[in-house]
Design an enzyme around this catalytic site. Structure first.
Site, PDB file in Angstrom:
ATOM      1  N   ARG A   1       0.830  -1.060   0.006  1.00  0.00           N
ATOM      2  CA  ARG A   1       0.120  -0.097  -0.023  1.00  0.00           C
ATOM      3  C   ARG A   1       0.924   1.213  -0.045  1.00  0.00           C
ATOM      4  O   ARG A   1       0.456   2.172  -0.610  1.00  0.00           O
ATOM      5  CB  ARG A   1      -0.988   0.152   1.274  1.00  0.00           C
ATOM      6  CG  ARG A   1      -1.824   1.059   1.178  1.00  0.00           C
ATOM      7  CD  ARG A   1      -2.615   1.192   2.602  1.00  0.00           C
ATOM      8  NE  ARG A   1      -3.642   2.126   2.618  1.00  0.00           N
ATOM      9  CZ  ARG A   1      -5.100   1.795   2.340  1.00  0.00           C
ATOM     10  NH1 ARG A   1      -5.285   0.750   2.048  1.00  0.00           N
ATOM     11  NH2 ARG A   1      -5.853   2.754   2.418  1.00  0.00           N
TER      12      ARG A   1
ATOM     13  N   ALA B   1      -2.568  -3.650   0.161  1.00  0.00           N
ATOM     14  CA  ALA B   1      -2.852  -2.859  -1.064  1.00  0.00           C
ATOM     15  C   ALA B   1      -4.325  -2.698  -1.112  1.00  0.00           C
ATOM     16  O   ALA B   1      -5.275  -3.401  -0.517  1.00  0.00           O
ATOM     17  CB  ALA B   1      -2.527  -3.849  -2.176  1.00  0.00           C
ATOM     18  N   GLU B   2      -4.781  -1.434  -1.628  1.00  0.00           N
ATOM     19  CA  GLU B   2      -6.089  -1.176  -1.904  1.00  0.00           C
ATOM     20  C   GLU B   2      -6.822  -2.063  -2.634  1.00  0.00           C
ATOM     21  O   GLU B   2      -8.224  -2.415  -2.548  1.00  0.00           O
ATOM     22  CB  GLU B   2      -6.276   0.449  -2.061  1.00  0.00           C
ATOM     23  CG  GLU B   2      -5.701   1.223  -1.075  1.00  0.00           C
ATOM     24  CD  GLU B   2      -5.738   2.779  -1.584  1.00  0.00           C
ATOM     25  OE1 GLU B   2      -5.923   3.092  -2.647  1.00  0.00           O
ATOM     26  OE2 GLU B   2      -5.677   3.752  -0.595  1.00  0.00           O
ATOM     27  N   SER B   3      -6.320  -2.391  -3.785  1.00  0.00           N
ATOM     28  CA  SER B   3      -6.860  -3.188  -4.683  1.00  0.00           C
ATOM     29  C   SER B   3      -5.858  -3.546  -5.879  1.00  0.00           C
ATOM     30  O   SER B   3      -4.668  -2.792  -5.902  1.00  0.00           O
ATOM     31  CB  SER B   3      -7.925  -2.325  -5.357  1.00  0.00           C
ATOM     32  OG  SER B   3      -7.440  -1.482  -6.352  1.00  0.00           O
TER      33      SER B   3
ATOM     34  N   ASN C   1      -5.088  -0.702  -8.007  1.00  0.00           N
ATOM     35  CA  ASN C   1      -3.917   0.171  -7.579  1.00  0.00           C
ATOM     36  C   ASN C   1      -2.307  -0.184  -8.021  1.00  0.00           C
ATOM     37  O   ASN C   1      -1.570   0.500  -8.213  1.00  0.00           O
ATOM     38  CB  ASN C   1      -4.157   0.800  -5.937  1.00  0.00           C
ATOM     39  CG  ASN C   1      -5.222   1.584  -5.950  1.00  0.00           C
ATOM     40  OD1 ASN C   1      -6.151   1.729  -6.656  1.00  0.00           O
ATOM     41  ND2 ASN C   1      -5.207   2.342  -4.745  1.00  0.00           N
TER      42      ASN C   1
END
Length: 446
Positions: free
Chosen positions: A187, A259-261, A264
């Site tokens: 992230r 990680a957000e997605s 990303n």
């Protein structure tokens, strides 16, 4: 004299009845069918099957409590029910279950417990039955778990040498190696897969718990990434069926990469022209969630550690191990370590309860947490409470601390606890030291 005669008569009648009931399966049926009959006659299903009702013994003074206690211990050890059905269908049973049957009936000859002879006539495994089981286990291993790399005398061992390699796309693996060390997958761009899985530290991190983004501590000790492709599942509770699922969860887990997605992650990598070109050469759609995960998986499949000194010994190089190391391997087997630590990585094939013969968590002295519940958190099945995937032992001398909770700093302490809690025995210091010597032969150049 009268009393003696009565005793002799009872003994004679009992012996005759016992021989009549304790029938040896006929030769004109298959080995599988013979073995099922023997295991069924030995009342294995009474103790080694979930949801078995022992109400029959509840009201029997003394004996009832003993039988119930043995049954509970048996189920903590393993459930044979589904495996009996698989044998009937000609399918492969788990090699750990096979090793447990072998240890209890053929090698140590302590199953079923003598107490069952009082309630189940014909339940004992006689020498003739034992020979049938031994031949069946040998042929079963040859059929479902062949050991082609081992020398002749080790063909029927429960452990095997690692293959030198497994099929993998080398270019994808090279790309995956870069991603494995790329902090952009996290992230805040601070940690990579290699931050917890140090390739020069046995594939782990030598910490009790891993540090995720912002130095947030995980709650379960980091297992090694080396030879992970040979596990039957991933994570200590086995909640991921394969490496790909494991990586997806790790990258998005707020306690690790956070990680957000994947969108990303992909966006970050798209700004890197070299990375773009590398993906476009290998994948039709370039950088995507699937191609990213596939590349890392390809790299992880190269993280195998063959040709350790023990592998060479199994392949027939007799002078590879010294006397202490050979004694250690024999002690490893005789103390029942090799019933769970089987196969090419000496583990990774079953889920075992922490504390079969003794309460591990009471011995540990810490409050039980949710993460101590193990596989139960994933299945909600009471049988799985406190069960964890058995770790592979290759390079184990390099991957302290040990257990899911990282509670033990030395192999000596880990082996001692495994002896009392998992094997039901106090392993002598000399044997422990020899077992440590053996385990050190499982380390390979990394």
């Amino acid at each position: 004299m009268v009393l003696l005669g009565v005793i002799m008569a009872i003994t004679l009648v009992s012996a005759v009845i016992y021989r009549i009931i304790n029938i040896i399966p006929p030769d004109n049926i298959s080995k599988d069918t013979q073995s099922i009959a023997i295991l069924d006659d030995a009342s294995c299903l009474l103790c080694h099957t979930k949801n078995n009702d022992h109400q029959l013994y509840a009201d029997v003074p003394v004996l009832g409590n003993v039988v119930k206690s043995e049954a509970e211990k048996g189920l903590r050890s393993f459930d044979i029910g589904d495996n009996m059905d698989k044998i009937n269908r000609g399918e492969a049973i788990n090699e750990v279950v096979l090793a447990k049957i072998e240890m209890a009936t053929v090698i140590q000859r302590n199953m079923p417990p003598p107490v069952f002879y009082l309630t189940h006539w014909g339940s004992s495994v006689t020498p003739a039955k034992r020979k049938i089981l031994e031949e069946w286990i040998t042929s079963y291993r040859e059929q479902f778990y062949p050991n082609p790399l081992a020398a002749g005398r080790f063909k029927n061992e429960p452990v095997c040498p690692l293959p030198s390699s497994i099929p993998v796309n080398e270019k994808k693996a090279a790309l995956g190696k870069k991603l494995f060390h790329d902090t952009r997958l996290s992230r805040n761009n601070t940690i990579s897969c290699a931050s917890c899985h140090h390739l020069n530290l046995g594939g782990a991190d030598n910490k009790q718990y891993p540090e995720g983004v912002n130095k947030i501590l995980g709650k379960v000790n980091t297992p090694t990434v080396f030879n992970a492709c040979f596990n039957n599942s991933q994570f200590r509770d086995g909640r991921a069926p394969d490496l790909k699922t494991h990586m997806v969860e790790h990258l998005l887990d707020p306690l690790t990469m956070a990680a957000e997605s994947f969108d990303n992650i992909v966006k970050k990598l798209l700004y890197d022209d070299d990375m773009n070109r590398a993906f476009n050469r290998l994948y039709k759609d370039g950088i995507t969630e699937m191609s990213l995960i596939d590349a890392i998986e390809s790299f992880e499949k190269t993280l195998i550690t063959p040709n350790c000194r023990f592998d060479k010994y199994l392949k027939g190089e007799n002078d590879t191990l010294d006397e202490s190391e050979i004694r250690g391997y024999e002690a490893f087997k005789s103390n029942k370590c090799a019933v769970c630590h089987v196969g090419v990585i000496l583990g990774g094939q079953s889920y075992e309860r922490m504390g079969i013969y003794k309460d591990y968590f009471e011995e540990r002295g810490w409050e039980i947490t949710r993460d101590d519940l193990g596989r139960f958190n994933h299945t909600s099945d009471e049988y799985d409470r406190f069960r964890f995937k058995v770790p592979g032992l290759r390079n184990v001398a390099l991957t302290k601390p040990y257990f899911h909770d990282g509670s033990q700093q030395t192999l000596y302490d880990a082996i001692k606890i495994m002896g009392t809690c998992q094997s039901g025995r106090s392993i002598k210091d000399d044997d422990i030291n020899d077992i440590i010597s053996f385990l050190e032969t499982l380390s390979s150049p990394l």
